[in-house]
Scaffold this active site. Structure first.
Site, PDB file in Angstrom:
ATOM      1  CD  GLU A 131      56.052  38.183  67.022  1.00 49.26           C
ATOM      2  OE1 GLU A 131      56.512  39.180  67.577  1.00 49.26           O
ATOM      3  OE2 GLU A 131      54.828  37.931  67.015  1.00 49.26           O
ATOM      4  CG  ASP A 185      51.611  60.599  53.489  1.00 44.07           C
ATOM      5  OD1 ASP A 185      50.695  60.082  52.828  1.00 44.07           O
ATOM      6  OD2 ASP A 185      51.511  61.693  54.084  1.00 44.07           O
ATOM      7  CG  ASP A 225      50.248  56.396  50.776  1.00 40.19           C
ATOM      8  OD1 ASP A 225      51.213  56.132  50.039  1.00 40.19           O
ATOM      9  OD2 ASP A 225      49.858  57.567  51.033  1.00 40.19           O
ATOM     10  CG  ASP A 261      51.224  38.936  65.362  1.00 38.97           C
ATOM     11  OD1 ASP A 261      52.257  39.619  65.384  1.00 38.97           O
ATOM     12  OD2 ASP A 261      50.293  39.078  66.188  1.00 38.97           O
ATOM     13  CG  HIS A 273      56.693  45.925  63.903  1.00 40.66           C
ATOM     14  ND1 HIS A 273      57.126  44.680  63.503  1.00 40.66           N
ATOM     15  CD2 HIS A 273      55.532  45.715  64.568  1.00 40.66           C
ATOM     16  CE1 HIS A 273      56.263  43.762  63.908  1.00 40.66           C
ATOM     17  NE2 HIS A 273      55.286  44.365  64.556  1.00 40.66           N
ATOM     18  CG  ASP A 274      56.893  44.139  67.782  1.00 40.79           C
ATOM     19  OD1 ASP A 274      56.080  45.065  67.615  1.00 40.79           O
ATOM     20  OD2 ASP A 274      56.636  42.950  67.527  1.00 40.79           O
ATOM     21  CG  ASP A 294      52.341  40.686  60.044  1.00 42.09           C
ATOM     22  OD1 ASP A 294      52.079  39.758  60.826  1.00 42.09           O
ATOM     23  OD2 ASP A 294      53.217  41.547  60.263  1.00 42.09           O
ATOM     24  CG  ASP A 321      47.153  60.097  55.111  1.00 42.45           C
ATOM     25  OD1 ASP A 321      48.394  59.919  54.959  1.00 42.45           O
ATOM     26  OD2 ASP A 321      46.330  59.166  55.059  1.00 42.45           O
TER      27      ASP A 321
HETATM   28  O1  TEU Z   1      54.342  40.915  68.757  1.00 48.87           O
HETATM   29  C1  TEU Z   1      54.320  40.002  69.794  1.00 48.87           C
HETATM   30  C2  TEU Z   1      55.265  40.169  70.931  1.00 48.87           C
HETATM   31  O2  TEU Z   1      55.309  39.320  71.759  1.00 48.87           O
HETATM   32  C3  TEU Z   1      56.157  41.300  71.158  1.00 48.87           C
HETATM   33  O3  TEU Z   1      57.261  41.342  70.398  1.00 48.87           O
HETATM   34  C4  TEU Z   1      55.364  42.533  71.315  1.00 48.87           C
HETATM   35  O4  TEU Z   1      55.930  43.576  70.623  1.00 48.87           O
HETATM   36  C5  TEU Z   1      55.245  42.960  72.747  1.00 48.87           C
HETATM   37  O5  TEU Z   1      56.295  43.778  73.013  1.00 48.87           O
HETATM   38  C6  TEU Z   1      55.153  41.925  73.796  1.00 48.87           C
HETATM   39  O6  TEU Z   1      55.449  42.497  75.033  1.00 48.87           O
HETATM   40  C7  TEU Z   1      53.423  40.804  67.715  1.00 48.87           C
HETATM   41  C8  TEU Z   1      53.540  42.001  66.801  1.00 48.87           C
HETATM   42  O7  TEU Z   1      54.787  41.986  66.174  1.00 48.87           O
HETATM   43  C9  TEU Z   1      53.262  43.231  67.576  1.00 48.87           C
HETATM   44  O8  TEU Z   1      53.469  44.403  66.854  1.00 48.87           O
HETATM   45  C10 TEU Z   1      51.827  43.155  68.049  1.00 48.87           C
HETATM   46  O9  TEU Z   1      51.545  44.219  68.905  1.00 48.87           O
HETATM   47  C11 TEU Z   1      51.541  41.849  68.789  1.00 48.87           C
HETATM   48  O10 TEU Z   1      52.087  40.711  68.161  1.00 48.87           O
HETATM   49  C12 TEU Z   1      50.047  41.612  68.853  1.00 48.87           C
HETATM   50  O11 TEU Z   1      49.547  41.309  67.583  1.00 48.87           O
END
Ligand code: TEU
Length: 545
Positions: free
Chosen positions: A252, A21, A29, A199, A321-322, A98, A25
């Protein structure tokens, strides 16, 4: 073989709101990314995959896009973005965007215009009448919501959303949607981006809206998962958009198996360059990701070997990030955080395919240290917590589930320094900063010659320069106890990776002795027959010329 991705690429994922950042904020960014380019160049990465930076109401942190051809004001301006592309390019770094095309935000102009009676935009979405006062079908939803929400003021019409209510699914039967997406892709390619991360790409095409076979998770998937229509769409996007620009695409791909992966990645079919599969993310879960158990090393090794052997090229990753941070999954991590991170660097950089490093992985960041649900932001975590309540699961257990599995574990702000705000922000961070920033941070790592970061740098450099690591084939050698070993071979030269995936000192198995000269070790080892906790070793055997 992959189509357009350079074979020596090492891609770094940035989750912009958590990276850096510069305006106080509390949200990262684009300026923060620009200011970090020298750091990234030093790290040695060749590309940055930017999680969404488009205008969005942030119901799902940017994965709900309100305008695909704009920049989220909190992240900066289009001029900032152009500067990022140019300055990254000066440093030999390409930008990967993305591409979220399964759904838009409900605040996208298309979705706003649809209920106002504009037929054109109504057809952009999947809208269906209920059946005698009931929902249009029995499908499930990724975020544990009801996948149908009332459309506009209508009494009996619903729109489909496989994620949050604020993420209406697009109708890929409509050729106008295809044309819009092509135009969006060209818009960014014309600005100099070199590829896309697509995605949830395997669910975009719904071949029917019939009821699905009852399943514990995602009922209805036989109607939307990996349908032929999805392959056709990918082929068209490839030939008409990606190829003319020489751009690449990584998909993905949820619930994908090896056969489906072959179809998606087969160069002759012209769809994707590589995919993110999920099976190795599931080695510490019981049936669904919210029920965690001990990480099974056996399963992990088997899964890695299977995918590495089966696909000539693929995306290699352990974090994004997931997903919870990978090293936090080792049940016996103890005081071996740094050792485990170095071992993962060795493993990732010697696998076959394109390695993806997620921000913070290179300094060994760990899961967030959340103490209560009120500290968690992620929509999915809150929904699951609610759903589990409905199932009668007691609160302490529900919290344990979320604490271990929440996507926010990987979304805590990047730890640049031990100072206030971890050097991430001078303001109030949007998500709690991990207390271990006092000892786990970039500033300290930059000073440590044998630190975690130094080892990641070394492995990235090796990976980019060594032909055997770039082009070699893959052969599993050993999967036993905590020891995982495999061989890469190219033109008779062999490299052997050996990983000890536990905190115990173990014997180097007989089967993997005599693999040539040891060229790397992640530990202060004597190079003998004992593998130290979480040690990684690489042996080289020159073979006959
Ligand atoms: O993620 C899709 C996905 O299936 C998972 O990995 C998701 O994190 C979720 O846990 C399913 O239970 C992608 C993106 O990477 C994620 O950040 C988004 O929230 C999602 O698609 C929707 O766009």
């Amino acid at each position: 073989m992959a189509l357009n991705v350079p074979k020596n690429a090492v891609i770094y994922q940035i989750y912009p709101r958590s990276f850096r950042d510069t305006d106080g904020d509390g949200l990262g960014d684009i300026r923060g990314i620009i200011n970090s380019l020298d750091y990234l160049k030093e790290l040695g990465i060749t590309h940055i995959w930017l999680s969404p930076v488009y205008k969005s109401p942030d119901d799902d942190n940017g994965y709900d896009i309100a305008d695909y051809k704009s920049i989220q004001p909190a992240f900066g301006t289009m001029e900032d973005f152009d500067e990022l592309v140019a300055k990254a390019r000066e440093r030999g770094i390409g930008i990967v965007m993305d591409l979220v095309i399964n759904h838009t935000s409900d605040e996208h102009e298309w979705f706003r215009r649809a209920p106002a009676g504009e037929e054109k935009y109504r057809n952009y979405y999947i809208i269906k009448k209920g059946k005698n006062g009931k929902l249009p079908n029995n499908w499930g939803n990724f975020f544990a919501e009801c996948p149908w929400a009332k459309f506009g003021d209508s009494e009996d019409e619903y729109y489909l959303h496989l994620f949050s209510k604020k993420q209406p699914d697009l109708n890929w039967h409509n050729p106008d949607v295809m044309e819009e997406v092509k135009s969006i892709m060209r818009f960014w390619l014309d600005r100099g981006v070199v590829g896309f991360r697509c995605d949830v790409i395997t669910i975009i095409y719904k071949s029917s809206l019939e009821n699905g076979k009852k399943q514990l998770v995602l009922t209805g998937q036989e109607h939307f998962l990996s349908q032929e229509g999805c392959h056709r769409i990918l082929q068209e996007l490839r030939s008409e958009v990606l190829e003319p620009y020489g751009a690449f695409a990584v998909g993905e791909t949820v619930f994908v198996d090896v056969d489906e992966a072959h179809k998606l990645c087969d160069a002759a079919r012209g769809e994707l360059d590589m995919i993110f599969y999920f099976e190795h993310m599931e080695c510490d879960q019981v049936f669904v990701k919210w029920f965690k158990t001990r990480l099974s090393l056996k399963k992990l090794m088997k899964t890695l070997s299977k995918w590495q052997s089966e696909l000539e090229w693929n995306a290699c990753y352990f974090e994004n990030h997931d997903q919870p941070r990978f090293i936090s999954r080792f049940s016996d991590l103890g005081s071996h955080r740094a050792d485990a991170s170095r071992m993962m660097a060795g493993l990732l950089m010697t696998m076959r395919g394109t390695p993806f490093v997620y921000e913070g992985q290179e300094i060994g960041m760990t899961n967030g240290d959340f103490k209560d649900l009120s500290e968690v932001e992620d929509i999915e975590s809150h929904n699951i917590f609610k759903m589990a309540k409905g199932l009668g699961i007691p609160r302490p257990i529900r919290w344990k589930m979320i604490q271990r599995t929440s996507r926010d574990n990987a979304r805590t702000p990047m730890q640049w320094s031990s100072g206030e705000g971890a050097g991430f922000t001078s303001g109030k961070p949007w998500l709690k900063i991990n207390g271990n920033c006092k000892t786990v941070n970039v500033e300290d790592e930059l000073k440590a010659e044998d630190g975690v970061l130094a080892f990641w740098k070394k492995m990235i450099a090796l990976r980019k320069s060594d032909e055997t690591l770039i082009l070699g084939d893959f052969k599993p050698l050993y999967e036993g106890g905590s020891v995982y070993a495999f061989e890469r071979e190219y033109n008779g030269r062999k490299l052997t990776t050996v990983c000890n995936m536990s905190s115990k000192t173990v014997k180097l198995p007989k089967a993997i002795r005599g693999r040539g000269e040891q060229i790397v070790s992640s530990s202060k080892t004597d190079g003998g027959e004992r593998l130290l906790p979480f040690e990684f070793r690489l042996y080289a055997c020159e073979g006959e010329k």
